[in-house]
Design an enzyme around this catalytic site. Structure first.
Site, short mmCIF file in Angstrom:
data_model
loop_
_atom_site.label_atom_id
_atom_site.label_comp_id
_atom_site.label_asym_id
_atom_site.label_seq_id
_atom_site.Cartn_x
_atom_site.Cartn_y
_atom_site.Cartn_z
N LYS A 159 0.87 -1.18 0.00
CA LYS A 159 0.00 0.00 0.00
C LYS A 159 0.91 1.24 0.00
CE LYS A 159 -4.24 1.41 2.34
NZ LYS A 159 -5.13 1.52 1.18
N1 PPE Z 1 -7.85 -2.16 -2.50
C1 PPE Z 1 -7.33 -0.92 -2.49
C2 PPE Z 1 -6.66 -0.43 -3.71
C3 PPE Z 1 -7.45 -0.14 -1.35
O1 PPE Z 1 -6.94 1.08 -1.35
C4 PPE Z 1 -8.14 -0.64 -0.23
C5 PPE Z 1 -8.28 0.18 1.01
C6 PPE Z 1 -8.67 -1.94 -0.28
C7 PPE Z 1 -8.50 -2.67 -1.43
C8 PPE Z 1 -9.37 -2.56 0.88
O2 PPE Z 1 -8.47 -2.85 1.91
P1 PPE Z 1 -8.91 -2.89 3.45
O3 PPE Z 1 -9.16 -1.49 3.86
O4 PPE Z 1 -7.78 -3.53 4.13
O5 PPE Z 1 -10.14 -3.71 3.51
N2 PPE Z 1 -8.34 1.55 0.78
C9 PPE Z 1 -8.08 2.47 1.88
C10 PPE Z 1 -7.83 3.85 1.36
C11 PPE Z 1 -8.96 4.44 0.63
C12 PPE Z 1 -8.68 5.81 0.13
O6 PPE Z 1 -9.27 6.11 -0.89
O7 PPE Z 1 -7.91 6.56 0.71
C13 PPE Z 1 -9.19 2.44 2.91
O8 PPE Z 1 -10.26 1.90 2.65
O9 PPE Z 1 -8.96 2.96 4.00
#
Ligand code: PPE
Length: 304
Positions: A159
């Site tokens: 990330k």
């Molecule tokens: N894919 C991506 C690309 C992603 O950024 C997130 C979280 C997820 C999947 C889901 O991951 P999780 O939160 O562990 O379930 N995205 C974070 C940032 C969003 C943003 O736009 O800033 C979030 O949901 O906090």
């Protein structure tokens, strides 16, 4: 979405006033996107604010750093304590939490080896990312014209700040075209994920979600929702999905920390039944689990 200020932000071991949490314009990560970050939420529970799956988020932050070859100068436990202290300092019953580790001021140029690593943790109140009624109303999805970067360009499993250039291009393209969110395909055409959420597709009684190998982030909500779905009796499989699987799905939902669980009402203007029964049931249990209202999932909570 606008940020609401809170009293303090944790920076390199100290809680500093919100307005004083500043960095130099020549901070390395601002120029090269070399940082790693997390998105976490604390929810209001009967016993005060509880951070959802805090350890898993901090382990993933460390893993993102490992992929980048970055050494975070705080352990997972130290980062967990810092997060809880930051949440407590706001006095908020619930909030969104943004930890970030970045190469700081003092070095310029692509070599990150001599750079110092700074860490900050901020929190603020933030509503559901795709709208508060995203389960019932559903969101309109567009398959992006932008391809998800692959493992040998920008590792999607990390990330990193820079990875979100790709997500941002896709998000803005979708919004400008009148959609709510974009679905990203990997270079081989398989479905990866959305710009900030993982995707689940239900067809003929089986719920599929793409693997890390397809270019998805290993989502913590994805793992939670998979567990909840299995506990509800649904069959969940990690597996590859083609574009057509989306168009003919019985149900689609997306999930992430910021977005929580949202149903999808269409993909490229092909209508998807919405909200489907599985989506509704899973979203309902998830909403309870994060608030400490389901005894099966209280291990996921870290009380601030
Ligand atoms: N894919 C991506 C690309 C992603 O950024 C997130 C979280 C997820 C999947 C889901 O991951 P999780 O939160 O562990 O379930 N995205 C974070 C940032 C969003 C943003 O736009 O800033 C979030 O949901 O906090």
């Amino acid at each position: 979405m606008p940020i609401t200020t809170t009293p303090k932000i944790w920076m390199n071991g100290e809680l500093v006033d919100w307005d004083k949490a500043q960095i130099h314009v020549l901070t390395h990560t601002l120029h090269y996107g070399t940082g790693v970050f997390e998105g976490v939420r604390a929810y209001e529970t009967a016993d005060g604010p509880a951070v959802f799956r805090l350890r898993d988020h901090m382990v993933r932050l460390h893993n993102s750093a490992k992929i980048m070859g970055m050494e975070i100068p705080y352990s997972v436990d130290e980062l967990m304590d810092a997060t809880k202290a930051t949440v407590r300092s706001t006095g908020l019953p619930s909030c969104y939490i943004r930890p970030i580790a970045y190469y700081g001021y003092g070095e310029m140029g692509l070599n990150t080896l001599p750079c110092r690593v700074d860490v900050a943790i901020a929190c603020w109140p933030w509503g559901a990312y795709l709208g508060d009624d995203a389960v019932e109303k559903g969101v309109r999805m567009k398959i992006s014209s932008w391809t998800r970067h692959d493992h040998n360009t920008m590792p999607p499993a990390a990330k990193t700040v820079g990875n979100y250039v790709n997500s941002s291009l896709a998000k803005v393209e979708a919004l400008k075209a009148g959609y709510d969110e974009a679905i990203m395909l990997a270079p081989n055409g398989l479905v990866a994920e959305c710009t900030g959420e993982n995707i689940f597709v239900s067809r003929n009684g089986i719920i599929f979600t793409p693997p890390l190998a397809a270019g998805a982030l290993e989502g913590i909500t994805q793992a939670s929702v998979s567990k909840i779905a299995r506990d509800l009796g649904y069959e969940v499989q990690v597996g590859n999905l083609a574009r057509s699987d989306l168009y003919i799905a019985d149900e689609i939902f997306v999930c992430g920390t910021a977005a929580e669980v949202s149903s999808v009402n269409s993909v490229d203007d092909r209508k998807i039944p919405c909200p489907g029964p599985a989506t509704r049931a899973i979203a309902e249990v998830y909403a309870k689990a994060v608030r400490g209202q389901d005894a099966r999932y209280t291990d996921w909570l870290d009380y601030a």
